[in-house]
Every structure is written in structure tokens, then in C-alpha cells.
Design an enzyme around this catalytic site. Sequence first.
Site, PDB file in Angstrom:
ATOM      1  N   CYS A  99      -7.218   3.082  18.956  1.00 50.52           N
ATOM      2  CA  CYS A  99      -7.475   1.676  18.635  1.00 50.52           C
ATOM      3  C   CYS A  99      -8.281   1.566  17.341  1.00 50.52           C
ATOM      4  O   CYS A  99      -7.736   1.787  16.279  1.00 50.52           O
ATOM      5  CB  CYS A  99      -8.148   0.978  19.806  1.00 50.52           C
ATOM      6  N   HIS A 109      -4.534   2.035  23.898  1.00 47.68           N
ATOM      7  CA  HIS A 109      -5.528   2.819  24.651  1.00 47.68           C
ATOM      8  C   HIS A 109      -4.846   3.697  25.704  1.00 47.68           C
ATOM      9  O   HIS A 109      -4.756   3.315  26.862  1.00 47.68           O
ATOM     10  CB  HIS A 109      -6.518   1.879  25.348  1.00 47.68           C
ATOM     11  N   GLU A 121      -5.976   6.108  27.156  1.00 52.51           N
ATOM     12  CA  GLU A 121      -6.947   6.579  28.168  1.00 52.51           C
ATOM     13  C   GLU A 121      -6.901   5.763  29.455  1.00 52.51           C
ATOM     14  O   GLU A 121      -7.457   6.180  30.465  1.00 52.51           O
ATOM     15  CB  GLU A 121      -8.366   6.591  27.589  1.00 52.51           C
TER      16      GLU A 121
HETATM   17  N1  GLN Z   1     -12.314  -4.011  16.613  1.00 50.79           N
HETATM   18  C1  GLN Z   1     -10.944  -3.646  16.513  1.00 50.79           C
HETATM   19  C2  GLN Z   1     -10.013  -4.837  16.751  1.00 50.79           C
HETATM   20  O1  GLN Z   1     -10.397  -5.831  17.283  1.00 50.79           O
HETATM   21  C3  GLN Z   1     -10.620  -2.498  17.453  1.00 50.79           C
HETATM   22  C4  GLN Z   1     -10.730  -2.864  18.897  1.00 50.79           C
HETATM   23  C5  GLN Z   1     -10.766  -1.655  19.802  1.00 50.79           C
HETATM   24  O2  GLN Z   1     -10.982  -0.553  19.361  1.00 50.79           O
HETATM   25  N2  GLN Z   1     -10.596  -1.870  21.094  1.00 50.79           N
HETATM   26  O3  GLN Z   1      -8.853  -4.781  16.436  1.00 50.79           O
END
Ligand code: GLN
Length: 529
Positions: free
Chosen positions: A380, A506, A508
Site C-alpha cells: 500500500c 493489503h 496481509e
Molecule cells: N496513505 C496512503 C493512501 O491513503 C496509503 C494508505 C495505506 O497504506 N493503507 O493512499
Amino acid sequence: MKYIFVTGGVVSSLGKGLAAASLGTLLEHRGQRVALQKLDPYLNVDPGTMNPLQHGEVYVLADGAETDLDLGHYERFTNSILTRANNVTSGQVYETVLSKERHGDYLGKTVQVIPHITDEIKARIRLFQETTNADILISEIGGTTGDIEGLPFLEAIRQFILQVGPENAILMHVTLVPFIKAAGELKTKPTQQSVAKLREIGLQPQVLLCRTEQPLDPEVREKLSLFCNVPLDGVIEARDVEHSIYEYPLLLQQEGLDEKVCRLFGITTPPAQMSAWRQLVKTIVYPTHRVKIAIISKYELQDAYKSIYESLTHAGGASDCGVSIIVVDAEEIELYGPEKYLSNVSGILVPGGFGDRGTEGKITAARYAREHGIPYLGLCLGMQIATIEFARHVCNLERANSTEFDPTTPHPVISLLEEQKEVSHKGGSMRLGTWPTLLKEDSLAHRIYERSEIAERHRHRFEFNNTYRSELEAGGLLIGGTSLDGQLVEMIEIPDHPWFIAVQFHPEFQSKPNAPHPLFQAFVAACMR
Ligand code: GLN
């Protein structure tokens, strides 16, 4: 349907969630279909807005619900399918009751905690009977007995047990039996008092799950049984597990917890066959190999990256490899450089995150991984960081950044989509839950997943900016995965590197001890090489 309610006494952090999940494992191994639910007494509608430092990781479900991290345990330990109905908060309950009130649904009545709030809580417990085919619902109540905010939940449970009949409901109270060094003995008083608190409001546990550092001798067991009004075989010892949380179901089975539960419900099944699970735990606990992987973090709290730790453990288990995790503070890299922290690690992982604190340190770490041929996995934010790093140092796009961190950057390689900018004013701009991703033939991603379409969970607002796509590709970046229409970049990789993958989703949230996620497996394998 049979119901098991799990409460906690004396102190928080007793591992109620793990206990509930482990009991779920054992009951599934006895052929029961299990559903698990968490009832959280706080007023936030969901934990999505809470700082991970306070509340640990926000666990995202397939339907996009942002939930408590205990739901991660539920998914990893059992096969039950979770949706937003599986995590109920006071905030949600009040929101529903208040909007009904504004609708005029209560027909002039005074709206009160009892019966209106308690009725709404009961409805959300009862829901599972209609919406699932589960035999048993395990419903865990967050917080500790004695908390004022927990009272409506306990009252709702009292009524619920009365209504379904005591033969269909069990209350399991997870409690602490502390060892007091000066006295040289285990103390039962805190447990007695927390059970007294429950009985004051008409709740009588049938099972006491006693967290303890020392074995409970027969005398202590008898005392707990007599003064807490729990039959002796309901006093279950739960020692701290030695190496891995996945030992917990085995330990509870040894103590006869699932046997006791089945007896109380009149369920007759053969004992749980746990040999495959035991084998799994063995490979996790006694690996032949070991690798060191750095997680570049900004939250020191281990719970903030819970699912990532677990996924690495699962992947290690599959490769007979223990994963030693080094948590490196991104801000320290900013101060002292990467060499000191990263020169002796086999892999670098940049996890998700929000806000600009520590981002420059993470960019430095990504650069270090790229330039030194160290396996890199970006999750992410970790993909956004890798994109910024590549733009700056390979494509010479000076001051390239995400508009999240630098709204005036000349090269917004990560930004909001045009249509999102509109939505953000309405406060609903986050992309949440499961989305499909199309994998590029001949990419590392395709080789790892061994198919061309995957589904992974998302939780982010910002996106790879397509304006820079061809320029970054010309520089040697490979877009390994996109949304089905090809518009959103979901995965990037660097072919000219031993192992470098970063993903906008994600993974995970989809790894289990008995089904390790392919991406984590491939990452750990690359680190071993
Ligand atoms: N802050 C980033 C976004 O909003 C990544 C978010 C995250 O890593 N869950 O896109």
C-alpha cells in the site's frame, strides 16, 4: 444456534480474541460450523479513524468493513466468512437507534438504553441465526467487566441468555490469576471480584479461562470454583504460550475446553483431530533456516502491523524458515542513514501508513533495497513510496512525491483521481475492500500467483498517477497488475532486480497459517536466497 459469550475481567490485553479464535479452531475441528463476532463498547462507529498506536491495526474485511484486529485472529484461526456484521460497536448501535428515533419509528416513546439500545444489540447477535448456517456463534465483548460503557452489552447478553435458554448459551470469562512474588503464590481475589461484578448484573459464567504464568494447583482451582460459583471442570488453565500464538488451540484442548463446551451444549462429536495443526505449529516453532527482515515503521507498537507479522510467520512456516523481524524507525533512517540499520538484513518491507511523518526515511529504505539488490516488498503506502523513489532517483523527476505528503510537488506521481477529489469533500474517498487485479503475462507477479486474475483487499485514498506511467515504464519499472479496465496501477516491480514488488493492496489480510499468502511466501523465499 448455540451461543458462547466471551467476556474479560481484571485487566485488558488478556487475549480474549485469541481465546475466542482458538476455541473456534477446536470446535471447527469437531465438525461444528462456527461464526465469530466482536462487540466493541467504544463510541467510534468503527476503528477506521483510530490511531494504530492506540488501537493497533485496522483489519479490513472483504466487504470493506474496517474492523478490530481481533477479526484478523478470527479469520486466521477459522474458516468462517466475516462481514461488517461481525464487528458491532456502540457507535453503530447508537447511530441506528438515533436515526430510527429521527424517523419517528418509536412512535412517541422515550428512547432509552434499556430497552432500545439493548434490543438493537440483541438484534445484531440474533442476526447470525438468519444470515449464516453456523451451529455456534462465539461473541466476544471488548473491554473489561466494570467498564461503564460495557454495561449495555452485558445487560443485552443477560436478556439474550434468558430468552434462548441457558442450555443454548455459555458465558466464558477470561480472567487473570496473578502470581505475587512476595507471597510466592497465585492470587484468586481479582478473579473473584470480577466474577462478582458479573453476578451483580445477573450473569454467571460457566467457564473461567484463567490466564496465568504458573500452573493452577488443585487448591487454587477449588477456590476459584467455589467462590466464583463455577463447577470445577469449568476452571480452565490458560498458561502463556511459549513460542507461537498458534499453540493456543493445542493448549486449550489439553485443558479440555472444547470438551467442556460440547458437554454443556449436549453436542456429541469425536475429539478434535489436531495432528495437522500440531505439525504446522512445529514447523513455525522449530525452523531449520532463519532470515532477518526489516519492517520500516513509524508505529512502534507491535499490534499496528499484526497481520504483516503473522503473514511473515505463515510464509516462513511454508519454507521451514523462521523470520526474525527487525522494526526500524523510519525517522531514525532520516537522521542516521540506512547503512546502520539495513546493511545486514535479507529483506526490506515497507508497510501501509498515513501522513507524511517518516516518509523520507521510507523512501531512503526503498532506494537502499533497490540499489543493493535486497528483496523489497511494499504494501500500500509501500508501493507509493517505491514509486516516488523510482521517479526521483531513476527517472530524475526532482521532488517527485505524493500529493498526500507534498501538495505542491512538481511531479505528483501519486495523487487523487479526478473523480475522487469530488468525493473527498463528502468524506468518503477511501477505496476499501476486495477488488480484482489483472496480472501481466511474464511478470514476476504472474509467476508468483500462477494465474492472471486475483482479488485482494484495499484501504487507501491515493493512487498511482497515470500521467507518469509511460515515463516510469521507460525508466524500467514494470506494471505487474492493474484494475480490470487497466486504469488503476495495483502492482509494480523492477525486472532488473533480484526481487522487488510493491502492491497497492493489503495481501496481509488474506494469509492463514495453513494457507500462507503466495506473495509473502515468494518474498521470504527470495530473502532466503
Ligand atoms: N496513505 C496512503 C493512501 O491513503 C496509503 C494508505 C495505506 O497504506 N493503507 O493512499
